[in-house]
Scaffold this motif. Structure first.
Motif, PDB file in Angstrom:
ATOM      1  N   VAL A  15       0.844  -1.206   0.000  1.00  0.00           N
ATOM      2  CA  VAL A  15       0.000   0.000   0.000  1.00  0.00           C
ATOM      3  C   VAL A  15       0.876   1.252   0.000  1.00  0.00           C
ATOM      4  O   VAL A  15       0.625   2.210  -0.754  1.00  0.00           O
ATOM      5  CB  VAL A  15      -0.969   0.001   1.206  1.00  0.00           C
ATOM      6  CG1 VAL A  15      -1.641   1.352   1.380  1.00  0.00           C
ATOM      7  CG2 VAL A  15      -2.006  -1.093   1.045  1.00  0.00           C
ATOM      8  N   LEU A  18       2.394   1.747  -3.427  1.00  0.00           N
ATOM      9  CA  LEU A  18       1.383   2.223  -4.367  1.00  0.00           C
ATOM     10  C   LEU A  18       1.110   3.714  -4.160  1.00  0.00           C
ATOM     11  O   LEU A  18       1.049   4.487  -5.121  1.00  0.00           O
ATOM     12  CB  LEU A  18       0.091   1.416  -4.206  1.00  0.00           C
ATOM     13  CG  LEU A  18      -1.042   1.769  -5.144  1.00  0.00           C
ATOM     14  CD1 LEU A  18      -0.686   1.412  -6.583  1.00  0.00           C
ATOM     15  CD2 LEU A  18      -2.314   1.048  -4.737  1.00  0.00           C
ATOM     16  N   LEU A  19       0.957   4.121  -2.914  1.00  0.00           N
ATOM     17  CA  LEU A  19       0.718   5.537  -2.619  1.00  0.00           C
ATOM     18  C   LEU A  19       1.900   6.400  -3.047  1.00  0.00           C
ATOM     19  O   LEU A  19       1.731   7.456  -3.659  1.00  0.00           O
ATOM     20  CB  LEU A  19       0.431   5.735  -1.130  1.00  0.00           C
ATOM     21  CG  LEU A  19      -0.912   5.213  -0.628  1.00  0.00           C
ATOM     22  CD1 LEU A  19      -0.983   5.309   0.892  1.00  0.00           C
ATOM     23  CD2 LEU A  19      -2.058   5.964  -1.268  1.00  0.00           C
ATOM     24  N   VAL A  22       2.441   6.074  -7.199  1.00  0.00           N
ATOM     25  CA  VAL A  22       1.399   6.506  -8.143  1.00  0.00           C
ATOM     26  C   VAL A  22       0.637   7.715  -7.607  1.00  0.00           C
ATOM     27  O   VAL A  22       0.579   8.767  -8.254  1.00  0.00           O
ATOM     28  CB  VAL A  22       0.415   5.354  -8.447  1.00  0.00           C
ATOM     29  CG1 VAL A  22      -0.680   5.813  -9.384  1.00  0.00           C
ATOM     30  CG2 VAL A  22       1.155   4.162  -9.037  1.00  0.00           C
ATOM     31  N   VAL A  23       0.063   7.586  -6.435  1.00  0.00           N
ATOM     32  CA  VAL A  23      -0.819   8.626  -5.901  1.00  0.00           C
ATOM     33  C   VAL A  23      -0.066   9.928  -5.623  1.00  0.00           C
ATOM     34  O   VAL A  23      -0.627  11.016  -5.757  1.00  0.00           O
ATOM     35  CB  VAL A  23      -1.556   8.121  -4.635  1.00  0.00           C
ATOM     36  CG1 VAL A  23      -2.434   9.186  -4.031  1.00  0.00           C
ATOM     37  CG2 VAL A  23      -2.369   6.881  -4.976  1.00  0.00           C
ATOM     38  N   SER A  24       1.216   9.841  -5.292  1.00  0.00           N
ATOM     39  CA  SER A  24       1.990  11.044  -4.990  1.00  0.00           C
ATOM     40  C   SER A  24       2.049  11.995  -6.186  1.00  0.00           C
ATOM     41  O   SER A  24       2.216  13.201  -6.016  1.00  0.00           O
ATOM     42  CB  SER A  24       3.405  10.674  -4.559  1.00  0.00           C
ATOM     43  OG  SER A  24       4.097  10.021  -5.606  1.00  0.00           O
ATOM     44  N   ASN A  25       1.897  11.466  -7.391  1.00  0.00           N
ATOM     45  CA  ASN A  25       1.923  12.313  -8.581  1.00  0.00           C
ATOM     46  C   ASN A  25       0.691  13.213  -8.691  1.00  0.00           C
ATOM     47  O   ASN A  25       0.692  14.174  -9.457  1.00  0.00           O
ATOM     48  CB  ASN A  25       2.032  11.456  -9.843  1.00  0.00           C
ATOM     49  CG  ASN A  25       3.449  11.005 -10.068  1.00  0.00           C
ATOM     50  OD1 ASN A  25       4.317  11.809 -10.369  1.00  0.00           O
ATOM     51  ND2 ASN A  25       3.688   9.725  -9.887  1.00  0.00           N
ATOM     52  N   TYR A  26      -0.340  12.889  -7.960  1.00  0.00           N
ATOM     53  CA  TYR A  26      -1.569  13.669  -8.019  1.00  0.00           C
ATOM     54  C   TYR A  26      -1.713  14.632  -6.842  1.00  0.00           C
ATOM     55  O   TYR A  26      -2.759  15.233  -6.664  1.00  0.00           O
ATOM     56  CB  TYR A  26      -2.781  12.732  -8.105  1.00  0.00           C
ATOM     57  CG  TYR A  26      -2.713  11.881  -9.347  1.00  0.00           C
ATOM     58  CD1 TYR A  26      -2.984  12.422 -10.590  1.00  0.00           C
ATOM     59  CD2 TYR A  26      -2.328  10.550  -9.268  1.00  0.00           C
ATOM     60  CE1 TYR A  26      -2.894  11.657 -11.739  1.00  0.00           C
ATOM     61  CE2 TYR A  26      -2.236   9.771 -10.420  1.00  0.00           C
ATOM     62  CZ  TYR A  26      -2.515  10.333 -11.637  1.00  0.00           C
ATOM     63  OH  TYR A  26      -2.408   9.570 -12.771  1.00  0.00           O
ATOM     64  N   ALA A  27      -0.672  14.781  -6.052  1.00  0.00           N
ATOM     65  CA  ALA A  27      -0.694  15.726  -4.931  1.00  0.00           C
ATOM     66  C   ALA A  27      -0.725  17.151  -5.482  1.00  0.00           C
ATOM     67  O   ALA A  27      -0.278  17.422  -6.598  1.00  0.00           O
ATOM     68  CB  ALA A  27       0.535  15.528  -4.048  1.00  0.00           C
ATOM     69  N   SER A  28      -1.221  18.058  -4.693  1.00  0.00           N
ATOM     70  CA  SER A  28      -1.355  19.448  -5.119  1.00  0.00           C
ATOM     71  C   SER A  28       0.015  20.072  -5.363  1.00  0.00           C
ATOM     72  O   SER A  28       0.948  19.900  -4.591  1.00  0.00           O
ATOM     73  CB  SER A  28      -2.096  20.241  -4.044  1.00  0.00           C
ATOM     74  OG  SER A  28      -2.111  21.609  -4.389  1.00  0.00           O
ATOM     75  N   GLY A  86       7.351   9.308  -8.989  1.00  0.00           N
ATOM     76  CA  GLY A  86       6.964   7.978  -8.512  1.00  0.00           C
ATOM     77  C   GLY A  86       8.149   7.169  -8.014  1.00  0.00           C
ATOM     78  O   GLY A  86       8.103   6.552  -6.948  1.00  0.00           O
TER      79      GLY A  86
END
Length: 136
Positions: A15, A18-19, A22-28, A86
């Motif tokens: 998890v 993955l965060l 991938v998800v870090s690229n969508y941070a503000s 990423g």
């Protein structure tokens, strides 16, 4: 470690990877609260550069590791921003996991402190209770 515990640890690692990957690229990309408060009183252009006014952000200095391989939430030399961000997140998670796991392993291997009556050095013969006389 029991099989169930390993599954929990590996699931948590997955998890986190993955965060971070991938998800870090969508941070503000907008400044956080601290950055915003430091810019109060200044005029800032679209690139985030101070163009006028007076604010605490004008007193900031460059970081000692600003030229490091993982500076700026990316990996130096990678031109793909998504991949760079990423991979730097994945590298951070793996480094943190390895360091934390190593420290836990060392603490576990060390065992209880010397003189600790609850440690493995205590034997049934040392136990003053009636249970201490029984042979197992």
């Amino acid at each position: 470690m029991r099989k169930r515990t390993w599954g929990f640890v590996l699931g948590g690692l997955l998890v986190a990877l993955l965060l971070a990957g991938v998800v870090s690229n969508y941070a503000s990309s907008h400044p956080d609260g601290l950055d915003s408060s430091l810019l109060k009183g200044c005029t800032v252009n679209a690139d985030g550069q101070i163009t006028g006014g007076s604010c605490p952000a004008q007193q900031t200095k460059g970081h000692e590791l600003a030229d490091g391989p993982l500076a700026g939430y990316g990996i130096r030399g990678l031109n793909n921003r998504f991949l760079s961000t990423g991979l730097s997140g994945v590298a951070g998670v793996l480094l943190t996991f390895a360091l934390g796991g190593g420290l836990f392993w060392l603490a576990r291997r060390r065992g209880p402190a010397a003189g600790d009556p609850t440690g493995s050095d205590a034997t049934a013969a040392d136990d003053p209770s009636p249970r201490g006389d029984r042979r197992h």
